[in-house]
Scaffold this motif. Structure first.
Motif: not given
Ligand SMILES: [Mg+2]
Length: 339
Positions: A172-173, A203, A199, A226, A165-170, A197
């Motif tokens: 991204k930076p 894209q 992030s 991902r 659940s931490d992915v992908p936010n962790i 990054t």
């Protein structure tokens, strides 16, 4: 593959830590191993030296310039190998699903364990600290890429878990250089088109990625950012024995029950041998009694074999010769002398 439990363990500033362990007056000081000769490079440096900007692979000349008061030492590879061996011995107490990356780094697959990976990671940290006296960082996740990223998260002496659940936010930076498989050159090229990054990288469509990374690697990287990484551990079996044991919930004394349990384990162990094209020569049983006293009995076969029936005969003989006058809480069996 999201339900795997992978640990990445990495000793902190390994060579420098060993030097500080062996020579307490080095504690808290900038220790630089390697780079003392004119053209040498830094192999490892202590965290105290890193504060000056020194890092591994840097020329000794540069390191001396940045950290003139640093203590430069010649590497003692024999000693590091010795400590590394002790660390791996601890890791093998956890599992034999280990991929050794280097003297100070490994992956462990603990999917089959009934302990939580966090508990296992804490145990490894404490045990390495207590038995050896150096620190290790452990990353926990469901694949190799994320586990390695996690071990680096709060080094030194770190422990960190990355959950699905931490992915992908962790991710991204993170700078793209942190993505396993993206080298410095590729990162530079991606930077030049404004991708810095993960992030940014997320894209990019497959086509763009493939232009920069090539067909094969682009797929890998596309998935990796991902959180998908299905690489399995490359396990070299250098184990000297295969074993299994179990603790009974109720006390037992019955030899037929013991034989039945051990036969089941033998079946697994012999199968493992056959599968890996190996043979063993020694059968050992272990019994722990209610008062925690323990006995082992071994039987050496006439020849190396992976034949289940031969092992079974040896096991039966060993159990028949046991004197059981106390309740038993644990039985185990192992095959050793493996070729
Ligand atoms: Mg390390």
């Amino acid at each position: 593959m999201i339900d795997r439990k992978i640990l990445h363990v990495d000793l902190d500033a390994f060579f420098a830590s060993v030097e500080q362990l062996d020579n307490p007056s080095f504690k808290g000081k900038p220790i630089i191993v390697g780079g003392s000769s004119k053209r040498g490079v830094v192999a490892t440096c202590s965290y105290e030296a890193r504060k000056f900007g020194v890092h591994s692979a840097m020329s000794g000349f540069m390191a001396k310039k940045l950290c003139p008061n640093g203590i430069f030492l010649k590497p003692r590879m024999d000693r590091y190998a010795q400590i590394s061996k002790e660390v791996f011995r601890i890791l093998y107490e956890v599992t034999d699903h280990i991929e050794r990356i280097s003297v100070d780094e490994a992956y462990l697959d603990v999917t089959d364990s009934d302990r939580s990976p966090y508990k296992i990671a804490s145990w490894i940290k404490t045990t390495v600290k207590n038995r050896i006296g150096i620190t290790i960082s452990v990353g926990i996740s469901y694949n190799k890429f994320l586990a390695k990223l996690a071990s680096d998260w709060n080094k030194p002496d770190g422990i960190f878990e990355i959950r699905p659940s931490d992915v992908p936010n962790i991710l991204k930076p993170l700078s793209i250089i942190k993505v396993h498989g993206l080298g410095k050159k590729t990162a530079d090229r991606l930077n030049s088109i404004g991708i810095f990054t993960v992030s940014d990288l997320l894209q990019c469509d497959r086509k763009t990625l493939s232009y920069f990374l090539g067909e094969l690697r682009s797929n890998e990287i596309y998935n990796r950012i991902r959180g998908i990484d299905n690489r399995s551990l490359k396990i070299k079996t250098t184990r000297k024995s295969y074993g299994r044991e179990t603790t009974f919930e109720e006390d037992i004394r019955s030899k037929p029950v013991i034989k039945e349990v051990l036969l089941q384990y033998l079946f697994e162990l012999a199968f493992k041998l056959v599968k890996t094209n190996k043979s063993a020569k020694t059968v050992t049983i272990k019994i722990k009694f209610e008062d925690f006293s323990q006995i082992t009995r071994s039987h050496s076969l006439l020849a190396y074999t992976n034949n289940l029936q031969t092992f079974e005969e040896a096991m039966v003989l060993l159990v028949d010769n046991l004197i059981i006058d106390k309740k038993i809480r644990l039985v185990g069996i192992s095959l050793s002398n493996i070729v």
